[in-house]
Motif scaffolding. Structure first.
Motif, PDB file in Angstrom:
ATOM      1  N   THR A 145       0.736  -1.197   0.059  1.00 29.01           N
ATOM      2  CA  THR A 145      -0.136   0.067  -0.143  1.00 29.01           C
ATOM      3  C   THR A 145       0.915   1.222   0.078  1.00 29.01           C
ATOM      4  OG1 THR A 145      -0.143   0.092   2.479  1.00 29.01           O
ATOM      5  CG2 THR A 145      -1.815  -1.068   1.135  1.00 29.01           C
ATOM      6  N   VAL A 146       0.345   2.170  -0.427  1.00 27.21           N
ATOM      7  CA  VAL A 146       1.176   3.344  -0.891  1.00 27.21           C
ATOM      8  C   VAL A 146       0.804   4.220   0.345  1.00 27.21           C
ATOM      9  CG1 VAL A 146       1.472   5.637  -2.054  1.00 27.21           C
ATOM     10  CG2 VAL A 146       1.410   3.412  -3.105  1.00 27.21           C
ATOM     11  N   TYR A 147      -0.609   4.358   0.706  1.00 29.02           N
ATOM     12  CA  TYR A 147      -1.151   5.172   1.671  1.00 29.02           C
ATOM     13  C   TYR A 147      -2.030   4.122   2.519  1.00 29.02           C
ATOM     14  CZ  TYR A 147       0.077   9.011  -0.962  1.00 29.02           C
ATOM     15  OH  TYR A 147       0.864   9.970  -1.609  1.00 29.02           O
ATOM     16  N   ALA A 148      -2.467   4.336   3.754  1.00 24.98           N
ATOM     17  CA  ALA A 148      -3.324   3.742   4.501  1.00 24.98           C
ATOM     18  C   ALA A 148      -4.580   3.703   3.935  1.00 24.98           C
ATOM     19  CB  ALA A 148      -3.346   4.356   5.817  1.00 24.98           C
ATOM     20  N   PRO A 149      -5.358   2.572   4.119  1.00 26.14           N
ATOM     21  CA  PRO A 149      -6.584   2.501   3.507  1.00 26.14           C
ATOM     22  C   PRO A 149      -7.661   3.616   3.923  1.00 26.14           C
ATOM     23  CG  PRO A 149      -6.270   0.683   4.664  1.00 26.14           C
ATOM     24  CD  PRO A 149      -4.949   1.273   4.818  1.00 26.14           C
ATOM     25  N   VAL A 150      -8.579   3.954   3.190  1.00 28.26           N
ATOM     26  CA  VAL A 150      -9.702   4.856   3.689  1.00 28.26           C
ATOM     27  C   VAL A 150     -10.533   4.201   4.656  1.00 28.26           C
ATOM     28  CG1 VAL A 150     -11.392   6.739   3.388  1.00 28.26           C
ATOM     29  CG2 VAL A 150      -9.107   6.468   1.809  1.00 28.26           C
ATOM     30  N   ILE A 151     -10.739   4.806   6.014  1.00 25.67           N
ATOM     31  CA  ILE A 151     -11.753   4.238   6.719  1.00 25.67           C
ATOM     32  C   ILE A 151     -13.026   4.887   6.648  1.00 25.67           C
ATOM     33  CG2 ILE A 151     -12.147   3.260   9.145  1.00 25.67           C
ATOM     34  CD1 ILE A 151      -9.234   2.874   9.362  1.00 25.67           C
ATOM     35  N   GLU A 152     -14.331   4.626   6.514  1.00 25.10           N
ATOM     36  CA  GLU A 152     -15.363   5.172   6.362  1.00 25.10           C
ATOM     37  C   GLU A 152     -15.615   5.532   7.866  1.00 25.10           C
ATOM     38  OE1 GLU A 152     -20.196   4.702   5.225  1.00 25.10           O
ATOM     39  OE2 GLU A 152     -18.566   3.479   3.820  1.00 25.10           O
ATOM     40  N   ARG A 153     -16.242   6.813   7.883  1.00 22.09           N
ATOM     41  CA  ARG A 153     -16.486   7.264   9.251  1.00 22.09           C
ATOM     42  C   ARG A 153     -17.939   7.296   9.510  1.00 22.09           C
ATOM     43  NH1 ARG A 153     -12.380   9.905  11.965  1.00 22.09           N
ATOM     44  NH2 ARG A 153     -13.720   9.358  13.455  1.00 22.09           N
ATOM     45  N   ARG A 154     -18.432   7.135  10.727  1.00 28.23           N
ATOM     46  CA  ARG A 154     -19.610   6.966  10.984  1.00 28.23           C
ATOM     47  C   ARG A 154     -19.944   7.777  12.349  1.00 28.23           C
ATOM     48  NH1 ARG A 154     -18.633   1.541   9.756  1.00 28.23           N
ATOM     49  NH2 ARG A 154     -20.047   0.764   8.071  1.00 28.23           N
ATOM     50  N   PRO A 155     -21.073   8.338  12.404  1.00 27.22           N
ATOM     51  CA  PRO A 155     -21.506   9.209  13.532  1.00 27.22           C
ATOM     52  C   PRO A 155     -21.115   8.673  14.753  1.00 27.22           C
ATOM     53  CG  PRO A 155     -23.177   9.698  11.973  1.00 27.22           C
ATOM     54  CD  PRO A 155     -22.301   8.294  11.645  1.00 27.22           C
ATOM     55  N   ASN A 156     -20.333   9.342  15.857  1.00 24.09           N
ATOM     56  CA  ASN A 156     -20.183   8.939  17.147  1.00 24.09           C
ATOM     57  C   ASN A 156     -18.890   7.787  17.027  1.00 24.09           C
ATOM     58  OD1 ASN A 156     -21.698  10.835  18.250  1.00 24.09           O
ATOM     59  ND2 ASN A 156     -23.473   9.570  17.859  1.00 24.09           N
ATOM     60  N   ASP A 157     -18.340   7.494  15.951  1.00 23.93           N
ATOM     61  CA  ASP A 157     -17.385   6.384  15.826  1.00 23.93           C
ATOM     62  C   ASP A 157     -16.135   6.454  16.786  1.00 23.93           C
ATOM     63  OD1 ASP A 157     -16.086   8.116  14.245  1.00 23.93           O
ATOM     64  OD2 ASP A 157     -15.974   6.704  12.816  1.00 23.93           O
ATOM     65  N   THR A 158     -16.020   7.468  17.363  1.00 22.77           N
ATOM     66  CA  THR A 158     -14.808   7.915  18.250  1.00 22.77           C
ATOM     67  C   THR A 158     -15.441   8.011  19.605  1.00 22.77           C
ATOM     68  OG1 THR A 158     -14.754  10.219  17.662  1.00 22.77           O
ATOM     69  CG2 THR A 158     -13.308   9.010  16.739  1.00 22.77           C
ATOM     70  N   THR A 159     -16.733   8.290  19.831  1.00 21.73           N
ATOM     71  CA  THR A 159     -17.306   8.070  21.111  1.00 21.73           C
ATOM     72  C   THR A 159     -18.279   7.264  21.232  1.00 21.73           C
ATOM     73  OG1 THR A 159     -18.696   9.749  20.285  1.00 21.73           O
ATOM     74  CG2 THR A 159     -16.802  10.672  21.445  1.00 21.73           C
ATOM     75  N   PRO A 160     -18.161   5.663  21.277  1.00 23.87           N
ATOM     76  CA  PRO A 160     -19.092   4.595  21.325  1.00 23.87           C
ATOM     77  C   PRO A 160     -20.026   4.726  22.502  1.00 23.87           C
ATOM     78  CG  PRO A 160     -16.839   3.892  22.130  1.00 23.87           C
ATOM     79  CD  PRO A 160     -16.717   5.385  21.868  1.00 23.87           C
ATOM     80  N   TRP A 161     -19.904   5.634  23.396  1.00 26.41           N
ATOM     81  CA  TRP A 161     -20.834   5.880  24.623  1.00 26.41           C
ATOM     82  C   TRP A 161     -22.103   6.568  24.151  1.00 26.41           C
ATOM     83  CZ3 TRP A 161     -15.810   7.414  24.794  1.00 26.41           C
ATOM     84  CH2 TRP A 161     -15.656   8.604  24.619  1.00 26.41           C
ATOM     85  N   ARG A 162     -21.759   7.414  23.034  1.00 26.51           N
ATOM     86  CA  ARG A 162     -23.007   8.082  22.366  1.00 26.51           C
ATOM     87  C   ARG A 162     -23.566   7.409  21.528  1.00 26.51           C
ATOM     88  NH1 ARG A 162     -19.805  13.704  21.343  1.00 26.51           N
ATOM     89  NH2 ARG A 162     -19.217  14.226  23.560  1.00 26.51           N
ATOM     90  N   ARG A 163     -24.937   7.703  21.431  1.00 23.28           N
ATOM     91  CA  ARG A 163     -25.913   6.808  20.473  1.00 23.28           C
ATOM     92  C   ARG A 163     -26.595   8.023  19.681  1.00 23.28           C
ATOM     93  NH1 ARG A 163     -23.307   2.355  20.848  1.00 23.28           N
ATOM     94  NH2 ARG A 163     -23.694   1.134  22.607  1.00 23.28           N
ATOM     95  N   ASN A 164     -26.779   7.425  18.485  1.00 18.53           N
ATOM     96  CA  ASN A 164     -27.599   8.557  17.802  1.00 18.53           C
ATOM     97  C   ASN A 164     -28.838   8.693  18.354  1.00 18.53           C
ATOM     98  OD1 ASN A 164     -25.777   8.534  15.957  1.00 18.53           O
ATOM     99  ND2 ASN A 164     -26.209   7.123  14.527  1.00 18.53           N
TER     100      ASN A 164
END
Length: 90
Positions: free
Chosen positions: A71-90
């Motif tokens: 790989t030349v660059y790290a793969p793109v990871i699709e972001r989702r709402p609150n993916d960095t704060t799992p204690w929050r729900r939509n």
């Protein structure tokens, strides 16, 4: 020169991608395979800047010599709402 025009058009970025500025040597690369005869005949495919792109040496080498595990660059990871704060729900 044609090379300089391509570098300016691509803003000196690897594969003209925003956020991937080339800090060292810039290679202007043909996006389509060309032959020696294309160059000798000064064919459209060899000289049209539409078929050229800027790249850095590592990316160039990956295109020509890499394999599916490289790989030349790290793969793109699709972001989702609150993916960095799992204690929050939509």
């Amino acid at each position: 020169s044609l090379r300089d025009a391509v570098i300016v058009r691509d803003l000196g970025r690897d594969l003209a991608m925003e956020g991937y500025d080339i800090l060292g040597r810039i290679i202007v690369h043909h996006m389509n395979p060309i032959t020696k005869q294309d160059i000798l005949d000064r064919s459209e495919i060899a000289l049209n800047p539409e078929y050229l792109i800027t790249t850095r040496k590592r990316t160039h080498d990956m295109i020509h010599f890499g394999n599916e595990n490289d790989t030349v660059y790290a793969p793109v990871i699709e972001r989702r709402p609150n993916d960095t704060t799992p204690w929050r729900r939509n």
